[in-house]
Design a protein around this motif. Structure first.
Motif, mmCIF file in Angstrom:
data_model
loop_
_atom_site.group_PDB
_atom_site.id
_atom_site.type_symbol
_atom_site.label_atom_id
_atom_site.label_comp_id
_atom_site.label_asym_id
_atom_site.label_seq_id
_atom_site.Cartn_x
_atom_site.Cartn_y
_atom_site.Cartn_z
ATOM 1 N N CYS A 1 0.742 -1.175 -0.001
ATOM 2 C CA CYS A 1 -0.107 0.102 0.093
ATOM 3 C C CYS A 1 0.831 1.239 0.024
ATOM 4 O O CYS A 1 1.948 1.348 0.550
ATOM 5 N N PRO A 2 0.492 2.332 -0.601
ATOM 6 C CA PRO A 2 1.358 3.641 -0.716
ATOM 7 C C PRO A 2 0.972 4.079 0.533
ATOM 8 O O PRO A 2 0.107 3.733 1.326
ATOM 9 N N PRO A 3 2.053 5.032 0.981
ATOM 10 C CA PRO A 3 1.944 5.605 2.347
ATOM 11 C C PRO A 3 0.628 6.614 2.530
ATOM 12 O O PRO A 3 0.239 6.562 3.696
ATOM 13 N N THR A 4 0.301 7.057 1.605
ATOM 14 C CA THR A 4 -0.993 8.003 1.669
ATOM 15 C C THR A 4 -2.408 6.880 2.077
ATOM 16 O O THR A 4 -3.087 7.538 2.914
ATOM 17 N N TRP A 5 -2.419 5.788 1.967
ATOM 18 C CA TRP A 5 -3.661 4.849 1.984
ATOM 19 C C TRP A 5 -3.421 4.532 3.387
ATOM 20 O O TRP A 5 -4.442 4.232 4.114
ATOM 21 N N LEU A 6 -2.014 4.156 3.998
ATOM 22 C CA LEU A 6 -1.907 3.787 5.299
ATOM 23 C C LEU A 6 -2.064 5.235 6.140
ATOM 24 O O LEU A 6 -2.673 4.790 7.322
ATOM 25 N N PRO B 1 7.784 1.532 9.845
ATOM 26 C CA PRO B 1 9.135 1.489 9.374
ATOM 27 C C PRO B 1 9.347 2.002 7.838
ATOM 28 O O PRO B 1 8.440 1.555 7.100
ATOM 29 N N SER B 2 10.353 2.811 7.770
ATOM 30 C CA SER B 2 10.696 2.968 6.191
ATOM 31 C C SER B 2 10.794 2.091 5.534
ATOM 32 O O SER B 2 11.425 0.811 5.880
ATOM 33 N N ARG B 3 10.695 1.957 4.318
ATOM 34 C CA ARG B 3 10.663 0.789 3.253
ATOM 35 C C ARG B 3 12.247 0.724 2.639
ATOM 36 O O ARG B 3 12.797 0.000 1.976
#
Length: 86
Positions: free
Chosen positions: A70-75, A84-86
């Motif tokens: 999932c993109p960070p905006t969805w999270l 955590p960072s990807r």
């Protein structure tokens, strides 16, 4: 086939020979039925802990897939703000 004493050997041989397992030529096939059934027994602690471990692993893998795909905006939209960072 009858021997000198008069005993029929063909029936004697048929009684002693049992079908053998394809994997283990010594064990009989089909295997004998268990003496007790497990219907009335309760679950052992090993089975309960194993079930919890399997379900926990599936849950952790599901959370990992959500985080990875999932993109960070969805999270952020679902309220998952720390990860955590990807």
């Amino acid at each position: 086939m009858v021997n000198q004493i008069g005993v029929d050997l063909s029936t004697k041989i048929k009684e002693e020979v049992q079908p053998q397992s394809p994997l283990d030529p010594i064990s009989p096939w089909p295997p004998p039925l268990p003496l007790e059934t497990a219907k009335d027994e309760e679950l052992s602690s090993k089975e309960i802990y194993g079930l919890i471990a399997v379900l926990g692993t599936y849950l952790a893998f599901g959370i990992y897939l959500i985080w990875a795909l999932c993109p960070p905006t969805w999270l952020d939209a679902i309220g998952w703000t720390w990860y955590p960072s990807r």
